[in-house]
Design a protein around this motif. Structure first.
Motif, PDB file in Angstrom:
ATOM      1  N   ALA A 111       0.711  -1.036   0.066  1.00 55.53           N
ATOM      2  CA  ALA A 111       0.085   0.084  -0.054  1.00 55.53           C
ATOM      3  C   ALA A 111       0.877   1.273  -0.023  1.00 55.53           C
ATOM      4  N   ILE A 112       1.912   1.324   0.758  1.00 53.75           N
ATOM      5  CA  ILE A 112       2.793   2.520   0.772  1.00 53.75           C
ATOM      6  C   ILE A 112       3.473   2.759  -0.493  1.00 53.75           C
ATOM      7  N   HIS A 113       4.136   1.506  -1.305  1.00 56.88           N
ATOM      8  CA  HIS A 113       4.762   1.598  -2.462  1.00 56.88           C
ATOM      9  C   HIS A 113       3.596   2.238  -3.334  1.00 56.88           C
ATOM     10  N   ASN A 114       2.498   1.693  -3.537  1.00 56.68           N
ATOM     11  CA  ASN A 114       1.480   2.211  -4.287  1.00 56.68           C
ATOM     12  C   ASN A 114       1.278   3.579  -3.993  1.00 56.68           C
ATOM     13  N   ALA A 115       1.177   4.054  -3.058  1.00 56.64           N
ATOM     14  CA  ALA A 115       1.126   5.572  -2.745  1.00 56.64           C
ATOM     15  C   ALA A 115       2.273   6.271  -3.096  1.00 56.64           C
ATOM     16  N   LEU A 116       3.644   5.936  -3.123  1.00 55.11           N
ATOM     17  CA  LEU A 116       4.645   6.588  -3.331  1.00 55.11           C
ATOM     18  C   LEU A 116       4.569   6.832  -4.915  1.00 55.11           C
ATOM     19  N   VAL A 117       4.058   5.818  -5.658  1.00 56.18           N
ATOM     20  CA  VAL A 117       4.232   6.202  -6.997  1.00 56.18           C
ATOM     21  C   VAL A 117       3.004   6.654  -7.702  1.00 56.18           C
ATOM     22  N   THR A 118       1.839   6.811  -6.962  1.00 60.69           N
ATOM     23  CA  THR A 118       0.550   7.361  -7.224  1.00 60.69           C
ATOM     24  C   THR A 118       0.353   8.901  -6.894  1.00 60.69           C
ATOM     25  N   LEU A 119       0.930   9.111  -5.605  1.00 64.30           N
ATOM     26  CA  LEU A 119       0.999  10.534  -5.205  1.00 64.30           C
ATOM     27  C   LEU A 119       1.461  11.768  -6.126  1.00 64.30           C
ATOM     28  N   PRO A 126       5.207  18.653  -2.903  1.00 62.73           N
ATOM     29  CA  PRO A 126       6.274  17.508  -2.703  1.00 62.73           C
ATOM     30  C   PRO A 126       6.570  17.169  -0.938  1.00 62.73           C
ATOM     31  N   ALA A 127       5.865  18.305  -0.342  1.00 58.63           N
ATOM     32  CA  ALA A 127       6.036  17.915   1.142  1.00 58.63           C
ATOM     33  C   ALA A 127       5.217  16.646   1.483  1.00 58.63           C
ATOM     34  N   ALA A 128       4.303  16.402   0.706  1.00 54.95           N
ATOM     35  CA  ALA A 128       3.310  15.411   1.311  1.00 54.95           C
ATOM     36  C   ALA A 128       3.673  13.911   0.429  1.00 54.95           C
ATOM     37  N   MET A 129       4.626  14.049  -0.489  1.00 55.31           N
ATOM     38  CA  MET A 129       5.078  12.711  -1.374  1.00 55.31           C
ATOM     39  C   MET A 129       5.778  11.864  -0.614  1.00 55.31           C
ATOM     40  N   GLN A 130       6.670  12.321   0.503  1.00 58.30           N
ATOM     41  CA  GLN A 130       7.574  11.194   0.944  1.00 58.30           C
ATOM     42  C   GLN A 130       6.701  11.144   2.465  1.00 58.30           C
ATOM     43  N   GLN A 131       5.791  11.682   2.561  1.00 57.58           N
ATOM     44  CA  GLN A 131       4.979  11.645   4.274  1.00 57.58           C
ATOM     45  C   GLN A 131       4.563  10.249   4.492  1.00 57.58           C
ATOM     46  N   PRO A 132       4.099   9.346   3.461  1.00 56.91           N
ATOM     47  CA  PRO A 132       3.894   7.912   3.713  1.00 56.91           C
ATOM     48  C   PRO A 132       4.787   7.209   4.521  1.00 56.91           C
ATOM     49  N   VAL A 313       1.831  10.600  19.878  1.00 55.71           N
ATOM     50  CA  VAL A 313       0.821  11.748  19.222  1.00 55.71           C
ATOM     51  C   VAL A 313       1.320  11.629  17.693  1.00 55.71           C
ATOM     52  N   ALA A 314       2.687  11.435  17.506  1.00 51.20           N
ATOM     53  CA  ALA A 314       3.252  11.483  16.032  1.00 51.20           C
ATOM     54  C   ALA A 314       2.683  10.135  15.492  1.00 51.20           C
ATOM     55  N   ALA A 315       2.812   9.023  16.072  1.00 51.08           N
ATOM     56  CA  ALA A 315       2.187   7.682  15.584  1.00 51.08           C
ATOM     57  C   ALA A 315       0.757   7.625  15.183  1.00 51.08           C
ATOM     58  N   ARG A 316       0.057   8.383  16.157  1.00 50.37           N
ATOM     59  CA  ARG A 316      -1.570   8.616  15.999  1.00 50.37           C
ATOM     60  C   ARG A 316      -1.626   9.435  14.540  1.00 50.37           C
ATOM     61  N   GLN A 317      -1.024  10.435  14.428  1.00 51.23           N
ATOM     62  CA  GLN A 317      -1.246  11.315  13.480  1.00 51.23           C
ATOM     63  C   GLN A 317      -0.790  10.625  12.333  1.00 51.23           C
ATOM     64  N   GLY A 318       0.357   9.934  12.227  1.00 47.59           N
ATOM     65  CA  GLY A 318       0.656   9.247  10.974  1.00 47.59           C
ATOM     66  C   GLY A 318      -0.380   8.138  10.651  1.00 47.59           C
ATOM     67  N   ILE A 319      -0.917   7.486  11.520  1.00 45.01           N
ATOM     68  CA  ILE A 319      -2.099   6.540  11.241  1.00 45.01           C
ATOM     69  C   ILE A 319      -2.959   7.100  10.628  1.00 45.01           C
ATOM     70  N   THR A 320      -3.643   8.293  11.214  1.00 43.90           N
ATOM     71  CA  THR A 320      -4.498   9.212  10.376  1.00 43.90           C
ATOM     72  C   THR A 320      -4.296   9.281   8.873  1.00 43.90           C
ATOM     73  N   ARG A 321      -2.995   9.907   8.803  1.00 46.35           N
ATOM     74  CA  ARG A 321      -2.622  10.338   7.378  1.00 46.35           C
ATOM     75  C   ARG A 321      -2.263   9.161   6.617  1.00 46.35           C
ATOM     76  N   LEU A 322      -1.859   8.044   7.078  1.00 47.01           N
ATOM     77  CA  LEU A 322      -1.638   6.706   6.297  1.00 47.01           C
ATOM     78  C   LEU A 322      -3.019   6.189   5.872  1.00 47.01           C
ATOM     79  N   ARG A 323      -4.134   6.119   6.662  1.00 43.01           N
ATOM     80  CA  ARG A 323      -5.362   5.823   6.232  1.00 43.01           C
ATOM     81  C   ARG A 323      -5.891   6.712   5.274  1.00 43.01           C
ATOM     82  N   ALA A 324      -5.741   7.912   5.219  1.00 37.59           N
ATOM     83  CA  ALA A 324      -6.126   8.579   4.196  1.00 37.59           C
ATOM     84  C   ALA A 324      -5.679   8.394   2.766  1.00 37.59           C
ATOM     85  N   ILE A 325      -4.170   8.333   2.835  1.00 31.05           N
ATOM     86  CA  ILE A 325      -3.375   8.224   1.790  1.00 31.05           C
ATOM     87  C   ILE A 325      -3.682   6.962   1.084  1.00 31.05           C
ATOM     88  N   CYS A 326      -3.509   5.882   1.804  1.00 32.92           N
ATOM     89  CA  CYS A 326      -4.056   4.416   1.140  1.00 32.92           C
ATOM     90  C   CYS A 326      -5.266   4.307   0.764  1.00 32.92           C
TER      91      CYS A 326
END
Length: 603
Positions: A111-119, A126-132, A313-326
Motif C-alpha cells: 500500500a505504501i509503495h502504491n501511494a509513493l508512485v501514485t501521489l 512535494p512535502a506530502a509525497m514522502q510523508q507516507p 502523538v506522532a504515531a497517531r497522526q501518522g496512522i490518520t494520514r496513512l489511512r487517508a493516503i492509502c
C-alpha cells in the motif's frame, strides 16, 4: 498548482467510522491480535513486580522482629529468582514488540509503495509525497518502543490499587486520588500537545522538501549564482522548524517534569500516610514501605506513557494520514480476465484531460483512430496540450472524460503491469534508474532474455554505442543516468520504450538531444516499429522524424483542429500560411519545415 493533499479530504472521525477495510486498519487488527501474547507476558511481569513489595513487607514484619537469618536468606533467594524471571520476560516482551512492529511495516509495504508512485501523479505537494514512508517509520518506531507496554500494563493498575486498599483504606484512598491526578495530567498533555506536534511534523516535512530540491539542483544553483538566495531560504525554513520543534519539546518537557514531580509527591505522600498509620498503631512498618513501592509501580505505566507521549502523538497522526493516503491511492479492483495483447487498433473518443488536482481542461474533446502499423505526428505550438495528451494516452493522467481504447477495450480494463507490457513511452525528461544499461532497457524485468534486450537496442540504433562503453550492457549508469550524456540517455530511453515489442509507442520529443546519427537511428526505429504493426505516436518539431509517419494531428489551445494524412494536413497548413503571409511575418528557418506552429484555429 492547487494543493489537494489527500489527507485534507478526510477527517479522523470519518476514518474511524468508514475505514474498517483499508490496509492500515487491517494491519492494525493483525498487530492487535499479535499483541495478545504480549499482553499475557505483561500480566506475568506485573505479577512478578509485586515480589519487591511483598519482600519488603516480609522483611520488616517477619525477619527484623524475629531476627531469623534463614528466613531472610530464603526470602532473598525467592525474590532474586522472581527478578531474574521478570527480566527474562521483559526482554522477551521487547523482542516481541519489535517483531510485531516489523510485521506491521511488512503488511503495509504494498500500500505504501502504491501511494509513493501514485501521489506524484495526483498533483500532491512535494512535502506530502514522502510523508507516507515517514509516517510508517514513526508508527513502526513507536510500536517497537516501550510506549505500548504502558498501555499493556495500565489494566493492572486497579489490581495494585486493590492491594493498597487491602493494606488500609486510607492508603487505598490516597493511591486512588493520586491516580486520578496523574490521569488528569495525561489528559492535559493530550490536549496541549496535539497542535504542537502537528506543527513540528509539517515544518520538518517542508524543510526536507527544500533540502531535496537543493540537492537535485545543486549544479544550477551554483552556476546561476543562487547559492546565497537558497541559503537564505534554507535558513528561514530551518529556523521555522527549530522553533516549532523547540516549542513542542518545551511543552513535552514541562508536562513530563510535572508528571514526574507529581509521582514523587504521591510516593512521599504515601510514605507520610503510612508513617502516620504506623505511629497511630493502625499499620506496620512493612506496610508503610510496601505501599510506597506498590504505589510507584501502579503509577509507572502512566509515567511511561507520558514520557513517550510525543512519539504516541506522532504515531497517531501518522496512522490518520496513512489511512487517508492509502484509501486515496488504493488500486482499482483487479480485472477478472486477462485480455489478449492488442493488435488491431488504437481509438481515442472525446478525450478531455486536466492536470492532476485541477479542474481546468488542458485538452478538450480530442478524437482519432489509428490502426496497426500507423504512425501519428502530434503537432501544435508550445502549450497546446501535446504532452498532456500523451500522458493521458498511456494512462499516466486519468481522463476527465472520454476514453482511450486498445482493440475496443478501455485501458483501465488492463492490470497496470499487463498494460505496461503493451505500451512504450519516452517522456521529454528521460528518467533512468540506478542500475546497469541492460536493467534499464528491460525495465528491470528479472525474466528478460539477452535476445530481447539486444533486439530493443538494435531497433533503437544504440547497440553499437553500448558496446563501446567500458562494460557494455553491464555498465552502471548511476542515479538518474548521470554517467551518460543527454543524447545517450535519450537513446537508451528509446530502447526501453521499444523493449517487449509494445503495440502502442508514444515518443515525446525523442530527438531533442540527438545529433544527425541519432535522428537517423530514430527514423529507422519508427519505420521498424510500424512494419511490426505497432502504432507510433511522436511529438516533435523536426521534419526528419515526422517524415517517417503517415498521419498528423494538430492541436491548438487543447483542441484538435486537423487530423488526417500528413501530406493533406501539411498542404492545408501551407495554404493557410500563404493566405496569412501579408499579415504575419514568417519566422526564419528551413523551407521544408512544416509551419504547423502557426496554424490558426479555423483550419
Amino acid at each position: 498548482m492547487q494543493d489537494r493533499r489527500p489527507s485534507s479530504r478526510f477527517s479522523p472521525r470519518s476514518f474511524l467510522a468508514t475505514a474498517a477495510d483499508d490496509p492500515v486498519s487491517r494491519a492494525l487488527r493483525e498487530s492487535a491480535r499479535r499483541m495478545t501474547g504480549i499482553a499475557i507476558f505483561s500480566g506475568v511481569i506485573n505479577l512478578l513486580m509485586l515480589s519487591g513489595s511483598l519482600y519488603m513487607l516480609q522483611v520488616y514484619d517477619r525477619v527484623i522482629p524475629s531476627r531469623n537469618l534463614a528466613t531472610l536468606f530464603g526470602l532473598s533467594a525467592i525474590v532474586l529468582l522472581a527478578y531474574l524471571v521478570q527480566g527474562y520476560f521483559e526482554a522477551l516482551r521487547a523482542r516481541m514488540l519489535c517483531r510485531v512492529a516489523t510485521l506491521f511495516d511488512v503488511d503495509l509495504q504494498e500500500a505504501i509503495h502504491n501511494a509513493l508512485v501514485t501521489l506524484p501523479l495526483r498533483g500532491v505537494k512535494p512535502a506530502a509525497m514522502q510523508q507516507p514512508s515517514r509516517d510508517l517509520e514513526q508508527v513502526r518506531a513507536f510500536m517497537s518502543s516501550m510506549g505500548p507496554t504502558a498501555f499493556l500494563d495500565m489494566p493492572w493498575i486497579p489490581i495494585f490499587l486493590l492491594g493498597l486498599f487491602l493494606f488500609h483504606p486510607v492508603i487505598g484512598m490516597t493511591a486512588l486520588a493520586g491516580t486520578i491526578s496523574i490521569v488528569a495530567m495525561t489528559v492535559l498533555t493530550e490536549r496541549l500537545s496535539r497542535g504542537a506536534a502537528k506543527a513540528a511534523t509539517e515544518s520538518s516535512a517542508q524543510r526536507q522538501v527544500l533540502v531535496d530540491a537543493i540537492q537535485r539542483n545543486a549544479e544550477v544553483i551554483r552556476a546561476l549564482g543562487m547559492t546565497d538566495r537558497f541559503k537564505a531560504r534554507w535558513s528561514q525554513s530551518n529556523e521555522r522548524y527549530l522553533q516549532e520543534n523547540m516549542r513542542a519539546a518545551d511543552l513535552f518537557a514541562n508536562l513530563g517534569s510535572g508528571a514526574k514531580v507529581l509521582r514523587y509527591v504521591l510516593q512521599s505522600g504515601m510514605l507520610g500516610v503510612g508513617a502516620y498509620l504506623v505511629v497511630s498503631d493502625k499499620a506496620s512498618g512493612g506496610i508503610m514501605i510496601a505501599s510506597s513501592i506498590m504505589m510507584g509501580r501502579a503509577l509507572a505505566p502512566v509515567e511511561v506513557a507520558l514520557s513517550s507521549w510525543k512519539q504516541l502523538v506522532a504515531a497517531r497522526q501518522g496512522i490518520t494520514r496513512l489511512r487517508a493516503i492509502c484509501k486515496e491511492t488504493a488500486r482499482p479492483p483487479v480485472p477478472l480476465l486477462d485480455l489478449a495483447r492488442p493488435c488491431r487498433e488504437f481509438v481515442v473518443q472525446q478525450l478531455t484531460v486536466a492536470a492532476p488536482a485541477t479542474d481546468t481542461p488542458i485538452v478538450s474533446s480530442v478524437s482519432f483512430a489509428l490502426t496497426a502499423g500507423m504512425g501519428l505526428a502530434l503537432l501544435g505550438a508550445s502549450a497546446s496540450g501535446k504532452t498532456s495528451l500523451s500522458k493521458a494516452l498511456v494512462g499516466i493522467w486519468p481522463a476527465k472524460s472520454g476514453t482511450v481504447r486498445l482493440d475496443g477495450a478501455a485501458i483501465d480494463q488492463w492490470r497496470s503491469e499487463d498494460l505496461g507490457r503493451h505500451i512504450g513511452y519516452l517522456p521529454q525528461e528521460v528518467a533512468l534508474f540506478d542500475g546497469t544499461i541492460a536493467e534499464n532497457i528491460c525495465r528491470f524485468d528479472e525474466r528478460a532474455t539477452s535476445e530481447a534486450i539486444i533486439r530493443a537496442a538494435q531497433i533503437a540504433g544504440v547497440h553499437d554505442l553500448i558496446l563501446r562503453l567500458p562494460n557494455g550492457y553491464s555498465t552502471p549508469i548511476g542515479q538518474g543516468g548521470l554517467s551518460l550524456s543527454a543524447g545517450q540517455r535519450q537513446r537508451i530511453g528509446l530502447a526501453r520504450a521499444i523493449y517487449g515489442d509494445p503495440f502502442l509507442v508514444v515518443l515525446d520529443e525523442p530527438n531533442a538531444n540527438l545529433d544527425t546519427d541519432g535522428e537517423n537511428a530514430l527514423s529507422r526505429a519508427i519505420q521498424i516499429l510500424r512494419q511490426s504493426k505497432s502504432v507510433v505516436i511522436v511529438i516533435s518539431h523536426r521534419p526528419s522524424v515526422i517524415a517517417a509517419l503517415d498521419m498528423a494531428l494538430v492541436l491548438y489551445e487543447g483542441r484538435s483542429i486537423a487530423f488526417g494524412p500528413c501530406r493533406e494536413i501539411f498542404a492545408r497548413v501551407g495554404a493557410t500560411v500563404t493566405q496569412n503571409a501579408p499579415r504575419t511575418q514568417a519566422r526564419p528557418g528551413p523551407k521544408s519545415a512544416p509551419q504547423y506552429a502557426a496554424v490558426p484555429e479555423h483550419v
